[in-house]
Design a protein around this motif. Structure first.
Motif, short mmCIF file in Angstrom:
data_model
loop_
_atom_site.label_atom_id
_atom_site.label_comp_id
_atom_site.label_asym_id
_atom_site.label_seq_id
_atom_site.Cartn_x
_atom_site.Cartn_y
_atom_site.Cartn_z
N GLY A 107 1.89 11.82 5.27
CA GLY A 107 2.86 11.35 6.45
C GLY A 107 2.25 10.22 7.61
O GLY A 107 2.66 10.21 8.33
N ASP A 108 0.82 9.65 7.00
CA ASP A 108 0.29 8.75 7.85
C ASP A 108 0.87 7.48 7.71
O ASP A 108 0.56 6.50 8.69
CB ASP A 108 -1.18 8.48 7.42
CG ASP A 108 -1.80 9.75 7.58
OD1 ASP A 108 -1.47 10.51 8.32
OD2 ASP A 108 -3.23 9.68 7.09
N HIS A 109 1.68 7.08 6.59
CA HIS A 109 2.62 5.89 6.82
C HIS A 109 4.11 6.23 6.51
O HIS A 109 4.30 7.41 5.75
CB HIS A 109 2.14 5.04 5.25
CG HIS A 109 0.57 4.71 5.38
ND1 HIS A 109 0.17 3.91 6.44
CD2 HIS A 109 -0.28 5.31 4.68
CE1 HIS A 109 -1.31 3.58 6.10
NE2 HIS A 109 -1.53 4.42 5.21
N GLU A 110 5.04 5.37 7.10
CA GLU A 110 6.24 5.74 7.01
C GLU A 110 6.82 5.36 5.40
O GLU A 110 7.92 5.95 4.99
CB GLU A 110 7.11 5.07 7.85
CG GLU A 110 6.96 5.52 9.36
CD GLU A 110 7.81 4.81 10.39
OE1 GLU A 110 8.57 3.88 10.02
OE2 GLU A 110 7.50 5.18 11.48
N SER A 111 6.27 4.51 4.92
CA SER A 111 6.70 4.29 3.40
C SER A 111 5.50 3.61 2.61
O SER A 111 4.39 3.45 3.06
CB SER A 111 7.53 2.79 3.60
OG SER A 111 6.98 1.81 4.10
N PHE A 112 5.77 3.89 1.26
CA PHE A 112 4.94 3.44 0.32
C PHE A 112 5.34 2.05 -0.33
O PHE A 112 6.24 1.63 -0.52
CB PHE A 112 5.03 4.54 -0.85
CG PHE A 112 3.79 3.84 -1.92
CD1 PHE A 112 2.46 4.32 -1.79
CD2 PHE A 112 4.44 3.40 -3.13
CE1 PHE A 112 1.71 3.80 -2.76
CE2 PHE A 112 3.32 2.94 -4.07
CZ PHE A 112 2.16 3.18 -4.07
N GLU A 113 4.40 1.17 -0.13
CA GLU A 113 4.34 -0.18 -0.48
C GLU A 113 3.45 -0.49 -1.76
O GLU A 113 2.07 -0.14 -1.60
CB GLU A 113 3.99 -1.18 0.68
CG GLU A 113 5.07 -1.10 1.72
CD GLU A 113 5.02 -2.06 3.01
OE1 GLU A 113 4.21 -2.95 2.50
OE2 GLU A 113 5.38 -1.68 4.01
N THR A 114 3.77 -1.06 -2.88
CA THR A 114 2.96 -1.53 -3.82
C THR A 114 1.97 -2.48 -3.22
O THR A 114 2.34 -3.38 -2.60
CB THR A 114 3.70 -2.02 -5.05
OG1 THR A 114 4.58 -3.03 -4.75
CG2 THR A 114 4.58 -0.73 -5.52
N GLY A 115 0.91 -2.61 -3.71
CA GLY A 115 0.02 -3.70 -3.82
C GLY A 115 -0.85 -3.59 -2.37
O GLY A 115 -1.35 -4.67 -1.69
N ARG A 116 -0.81 -2.50 -2.06
CA ARG A 116 -1.36 -2.04 -0.64
C ARG A 116 -2.79 -0.81 -0.93
O ARG A 116 -2.59 -0.16 -2.02
CB ARG A 116 -0.72 -1.49 0.49
CG ARG A 116 0.30 -2.41 1.04
CD ARG A 116 1.03 -1.65 2.21
NE ARG A 116 -0.09 -1.62 3.43
CZ ARG A 116 0.50 -0.87 4.34
NH1 ARG A 116 1.66 -0.75 4.67
NH2 ARG A 116 -0.66 -0.69 5.38
N TYR A 117 -3.90 -1.38 -0.24
CA TYR A 117 -5.00 -0.51 -0.53
C TYR A 117 -5.66 -0.25 0.55
O TYR A 117 -6.13 -1.02 1.52
CB TYR A 117 -6.08 -1.45 -1.63
CG TYR A 117 -5.35 -2.10 -2.59
CD1 TYR A 117 -5.09 -1.48 -3.88
CD2 TYR A 117 -4.80 -3.25 -2.72
CE1 TYR A 117 -4.25 -1.69 -4.80
CE2 TYR A 117 -4.05 -4.06 -3.66
CZ TYR A 117 -3.80 -2.94 -4.86
OH TYR A 117 -3.19 -3.97 -5.81
N ASP A 118 -6.25 1.06 0.89
CA ASP A 118 -6.78 1.35 2.17
C ASP A 118 -8.37 1.30 1.82
O ASP A 118 -9.03 2.50 1.81
CB ASP A 118 -6.64 2.97 2.27
CG ASP A 118 -6.70 3.21 3.67
OD1 ASP A 118 -7.09 2.36 4.48
OD2 ASP A 118 -5.63 4.06 4.26
N VAL A 119 -8.77 0.03 1.99
CA VAL A 119 -10.31 -0.31 2.01
C VAL A 119 -10.88 0.14 3.19
O VAL A 119 -12.25 0.54 3.35
CB VAL A 119 -10.41 -1.84 1.79
CG1 VAL A 119 -11.99 -2.21 1.84
CG2 VAL A 119 -9.70 -2.33 0.42
N ILE A 120 -10.20 -0.06 4.31
CA ILE A 120 -10.84 0.33 5.68
C ILE A 120 -11.21 1.94 5.71
O ILE A 120 -12.48 2.13 6.24
CB ILE A 120 -9.72 0.28 6.90
CG1 ILE A 120 -9.56 -1.26 7.01
CG2 ILE A 120 -10.16 0.49 8.15
CD1 ILE A 120 -8.40 -1.59 7.87
#
Length: 386
Positions: free
Chosen positions: A258-271
C-alpha cells in the motif's frame, strides 16, 4: 533463477520493502515453492493438479507430444517462469505458427507483469511471494520462451562467457556438455545444457535448456546467438538484470503493502535499497554457483533475526490435516489459490490474444469454470483434486 535468489534474496527484498521477519519469510517461502509445486507433490497432499506451478524432470521426460500435453506444459512454464513480454509482438516474413511462439518470448516490464503484480494486490502473502517469483524470472529468463520450440529456444556453437578481468573483461568459449548428473564448474567455465533435439516440440527445447543454467547465475555475462533472432548475437548481462529484478521486487512489494497507489512497469526502488546496495551488488557479481549463504547473511543483518533454511515440506502436513472447509486458510491453500488465479489469468490473456499454444481458458476470477479441461471441478474449493 534458483534457491539463492528466489528464497534468500526475496526475503531481503521483502524486509527492505517494509515487511517484518515472519512476513518476509512467508513471501520468500512461496517465491521458492513456485519451483517445487509439481503435480506429484499436489497428488501427495491431495491438492488440485491444476495448481501445478512447475514440472519435475521425470514429469517432463514422461510427457507426450500431443497437443493437450504441450498446452499443459506451456500453461505452467509461461505462467510462472517465462512470462511473455509482448503477446502482440510482430515479425515480418514468418509463418503464423512461428509468430505464435515468437510472441511467447519472456522479458521484463511487459503488460502481463503488471497484470501479475496487480492480481496479487489485496490478496495473501502467499500470492505476493508467487508474484515475486514470476517477476524475478522475467529478468533471468528473458529471450527464452516457456513453450517447447527448437525454432525459438535453440542456440548454436557460438556461445561465449564474458568474464571480468582487471579493469576490463575477457571472453571464453563455452563448451557445453550434456550429462545431467555433472555439476557446473565456474572456475573452469564448465557448464551443462540439454541435448540437441531436432524435433521442434521436444521438451529439450523448453525454456533455457539449450543455454544450461547460465541464465540462473546472477554473475553470468555471455553472448550467444538465439534461434529466434536468426542467430544474430545477443549479449546477456545477468548482474544488471538481477539488480533490476531485486530493486523492482522492492518496488512491487511496497505497492502490495500500500505504499504506492499503482504499479508501473519500469520502476525500481533503488532508494530503499541504497543502504545495502554495495553488498547487494557484490553478492550478485560474485562468481559462485550458489549465493545462498551470502544472501542469508545479508538478510540476517537487515532483520536481526535468524533466517531458517528453506524446507519445502514445512507446510504440507498443515494442508493435509486441514478439513476440506479449512484448506484454503492454510499456507499452501492460499498458495494454491494464487497459483490457480495466476495460471488462469495468463492463459486467458494468451488465448484472447488469438494464440492457442496454452489452450482455451476463461477468467478464473469470474467463477465460470465450465468447459475448461484444465480447471474442472474447481468449484469444490482449492482443496479438491481435479
Amino acid at each position: 533463477m534458483q534457491l539463492d535468489f528466489h528464497y534468500y534474496a526475496t526475503y531481503c527484498a521483502a524486509l527492505i520493502a517494509g515487511y517484518d521477519h515472519d512476513e518476509s519469510l512467508r513471501i520468500a517461502y512461496c517465491a521458492q515453492f513456485t519451483d517445487c509445486c509439481t503435480e506429484m507433490l499436489l497428488n501427495k497432499i491431495k491438492g488440485p493438479k491444476a495448481a501445478a506451478t512447475t514440472q519435475s524432470q521425470s514429469e517432463l521426460a514422461n510427457s507426450g507430444s500431443d497437443v493437450f500435453t504441450l498446452q499443459n506444459i506451456t500453461r505452467i512454464w509461461a505462467s510462472f517462469h517465462f512470462l511473455p513480454a509482448d503477446l502482440k509482438a510482430d515479425r515480418e516474413r514468418c509463418s503464423r505458427r512461428f509468430l505464435a511462439k515468437y510472441r511467447m518470448i519472456c522479458g521484463p516490464n511487459g503488460p502481463l507483469l503488471a497484470d501479475t503484480v496487480e492480481l496479487a494486490k489485496g490478496k495473501s502473502l502467499e500470492a505476493a511471494g508467487l508474484a515475486m517469483h514470476v517477476l524475478a524470472d522475467t529478468w533471468a529468463h528473458r529471450y527464452f520462451a516457456g513453450t517447447p520450440s527448437l525454432a525459438i529456444n535453440n542456440t548454436n556453437y557460438y556461445f561465449y562467457e564474458i568474464i571480468p578481468e582487471g579493469e576490463g573483461f575477457t571472453e571464453k568459449k563455452v563448451d557445453f556438455n550434456h550429462n545431467p548428473s555433472s555439476k557446473d564448474i565456474v572456475e573452469n567455465g564448465y557448464y551443462t545444457n540439454s541435448v540437441y533435439q531436432g524435433t521442434e516440440n521436444s521438451v529439450m527445447n523448453l525454456g533455457h535448456g539449450r543455454a544450461g543454467h547460465l541464465p540462473d547465475y546472477s554473475f553470468a555475462r555471455y553472448r550467444y546467438m538465439p534461434s529466434w533472432g536468426e542467430y544474430r548475437e545477443i549479449v546477456k548481462d545477468n548482474p544488471s538484470d538481477y539488480l533490476h529484478a531485486f530493486t523492482q521486487m522492492i518496488y512491487a512489494l511496497r505497492y502490495l503493502r500500500g505504499d504506492h497507489e499503482s504499479f508501473e512497469t519500469g520502476r525500481y526502488d533503488v532508494i530503499q535499497a541504497d543502504p545495502w546496495i554495495n553488498e547487494i551488488t557484490d553478492i550478485i557479481c560474485r562468481r559462485q554457483l550458489d549465493a545462498s549463504a551470502d544472501w542469508k547473511a545479508l538478510g540476517e543483518k537487515i532483520s536481526g533475526c535468524e533466517t531458517e533454511d528453506f524446507d519445502r515440506e514445512k507446510y504440507q502436513q498443515e494442508y493435509i490435516d486441514a478439513d476440506k472447509n479449512s484448506k484454503d486458510d492454510t499456507v499452501l491453500g492460499r498458495f494454491i489459490l494464487a497459483a490457480l488465479a495466476q495460471k488462469s489469468m495468463v492463459t486467458n490473456r494468451i488465448y484472447n490474444s488469438g494464440n492457442k499454444l496454452a489452450g482455451e481458458s476463461v477468467d478464473f476470477s469470474t467463477g465460470r469454470f465450465k468447459g475448461i479441461r484444465d480447471f474442472r471441478r474447481l468449484t469444490g474449493g482449492a482443496g479438491r483434486n481435479d
